[in-house]
Design a protein around this motif. Structure first.
Motif, PDB file in Angstrom:
ATOM      1  N   LYS A  44     -19.466  15.507 -18.971  1.00  0.00           N
ATOM      2  CA  LYS A  44     -20.646  16.086 -18.315  1.00  0.00           C
ATOM      3  C   LYS A  44     -21.855  16.050 -19.238  1.00  0.00           C
ATOM      4  O   LYS A  44     -22.954  15.663 -18.832  1.00  0.00           O
ATOM      5  N   ALA A  45     -21.638  16.459 -20.479  1.00  0.00           N
ATOM      6  CA  ALA A  45     -22.752  16.511 -21.436  1.00  0.00           C
ATOM      7  C   ALA A  45     -23.309  15.110 -21.678  1.00  0.00           C
ATOM      8  O   ALA A  45     -24.527  14.902 -21.705  1.00  0.00           O
ATOM      9  N   THR A  88     -15.924  18.536 -20.045  1.00  0.00           N
ATOM     10  CA  THR A  88     -17.128  19.099 -20.677  1.00  0.00           C
ATOM     11  C   THR A  88     -17.871  18.018 -21.462  1.00  0.00           C
ATOM     12  O   THR A  88     -19.099  17.891 -21.383  1.00  0.00           O
ATOM     13  N   LEU A 137     -10.329  20.313 -19.577  1.00  0.00           N
ATOM     14  CA  LEU A 137     -11.672  20.872 -19.812  1.00  0.00           C
ATOM     15  C   LEU A 137     -12.400  20.181 -20.957  1.00  0.00           C
ATOM     16  O   LEU A 137     -13.624  20.020 -20.896  1.00  0.00           O
TER      17      LEU A 137
END
Ligand code: KG4
Ligand code: ZN
Length: 391
Positions: free
Chosen positions: A103-104, A100, A96
């Motif tokens: 993705k950001a 995460t 994760l």
């Protein structure tokens, strides 16, 4: 640095287990940077990876690792064409962190995000080598991915940037690297166990303790009603070459008990705990000849079993090229014996460099390259898939 139109800069991010890694790869092949922050020191005290600690450490390291990957590559963030991240298999919390962050960053830079299977990454670590890229032809390839979490055999083929994998073998219990780690722990040695046993085995007699490996016979797999999703094991048809490594671990434990080796093991464990900087070579005087022979015999049996199944599968499927990757592929005896057997059979064989055998992000960016060319991008819904399967 300026890119030409034909190039493609991909930032790879890998956080599936206990390495926080970032790398920039050009056109799926040319390594501009490859940064790995290892958490070994953190997990050593526990003799294995503690998932909660791993997630926190990834969070602590990820920004610095990615910054270093960009800096060493000599590029700006705006030069990137895509971001590739491991989506599984691995530890949920650890995955994760990478997902995460990726993705950001992809959102901020407005570039595509590519989800990569960690196992596919291990196979593509080979593609970072010039010779392998050249050899990657129409020949049938058999890939052995042998690491701390996996011992898988895949038939691999490529057609116009679409890679196809068919699983023809996997461990039914422990992975080979897991057996190395558990046996090293049992013998009071350091973590991860593979490099320790690799070094110490060279001082022992591999024929001293003849382990009769609980070999799983190749068998014909009959199709059933297999569930179709990314996590469930794929339906397997045809001959299967599975592995099992929990038996040899138990056999070592029994040998240690029968030979009354426990007091010496506890002394070694204490000595190493009070001198955490001790290397495997420095630990040789801490091991009596019986221990060194036991380690050499364990390794001889494990490598022998990996070879038996791999070469039997190559023969049955007519594979002419063998790829061996994953952390255990760093093992010297494994490389030597696999290479000799491949030579004997007239097959070609390839291993990644030692640095690219264990977990890294260059392999993730390399595996993302064909997906980039094919426009196979992840959407906003990309999630961590701890049990993600390949093929
Ligand atoms: O591929 P990897 O870095 O992480 C996973 O995806 O699991 O593999 C780590 C595993 C550990 O079990 C470690 O003990 C093993 O690879 N390993 C080795 C050697 N170097 C690392 N096993 C045998 N010999 C080595 N030289
Ligand atoms: Zn791995």
């Amino acid at each position: 640095m300026r890119k030409s139109a034909s190039e493609g800069l991909i930032l790879g991010i890998e956080t599936s287990c206990d390495e926080t890694a970032g790398a920039v790869i050009d056109a799926g092949f040319s390594q501009l940077s490859n940064i790995v922050a290892s958490q070994i020191a953190l997990h050593t005290n526990y003799g294995g990876v503690v998932p909660e600690l791993a997630s926190r450490e990834h969070l602590r390291n990820i920004v610095a690792v990615v910054r270093a990957a960009i800096k060493v590559a000599g590029i700006a963030y705006s030069d990137l064409d895509a971001i590739a991240v491991t989506e599984g298999p691995g530890l949920a919390g650890a995955l994760l962190v990478g997902i995460t962050f990726a993705k950001a960053l992809a959102f901020g830079l407005d570039i595509p995000l590519i989800g990569v299977n960690h196992l596919e990454g291990h196979i593509h670590a080979l593609m970072l080598q010039t010779e392998e890229k050249r050899n990657n032809s129409e020949s049938t390839m058999l890939a052995l991915v042998v690491s701390g979490g996996h011992t898988h055999l895949y038939l691999a083929s490529e057609n116009q940037n679409a890679w196809h994998y068919r699983n023809v073998g996997r461990t039914v219990d422990d992975a080979a690297g897991e057996a190395y780690d558990k046996v090293a722990k049992l013998l009071g040695l350091g973590y991860p166990g593979g490099p320790w046993l690799d070094t110490l085995a060279t001082y022992g007699d591999p024929k001293a303790v003849p382990f009769h490996f609980g070999q799983i016979k190749p068998r014909e797999y009959r199709p059933g009603a297999a569930p179709v999703n990314k996590k469930a094991p794929a339906e397997r048809t045809g001959p299967i070459f599975d592995f099992s490594f929990s038996g040899i671990k138990t056999a070592i434990l029994r040998y240690v008990e029968l030979q009354n080796m426990k007091p010496a093991i506890e002394l070694r464990r204490t000595a190493l705990a009070t001198a955490p900087e001790t290397s495997a070579v420095d630990a040789v005087p801490l091991c009596d000849q019986q221990t060194l022979d036991l380690i050499a015999s364990f390794q001889y049996a494990v490598v022998g079993n990996l070879m038996r199944q791999t070469f039997a599968a190559a023969e049955v499927f007519g594979a002419t090229r063998i790829l061996v990757s994953g952390g255990v592929a760093a093992n010297r005896e494994l490389r030597r014996r696999f290479s000799a057997e491949a030579d004997r059979r007239g097959l070609t064989i390839a291993f990644p460099s030692i640095a690219l055998s264990t977990d890294n992000a260059a392999m993730i960016a390399a595996a993302a390259w064909p997906k980039f060319l094919a426009g196979d991008f992840a959407d906003d819904g990309l999630v961590a898939t701890p049990q993600l399967r390949l093929g």
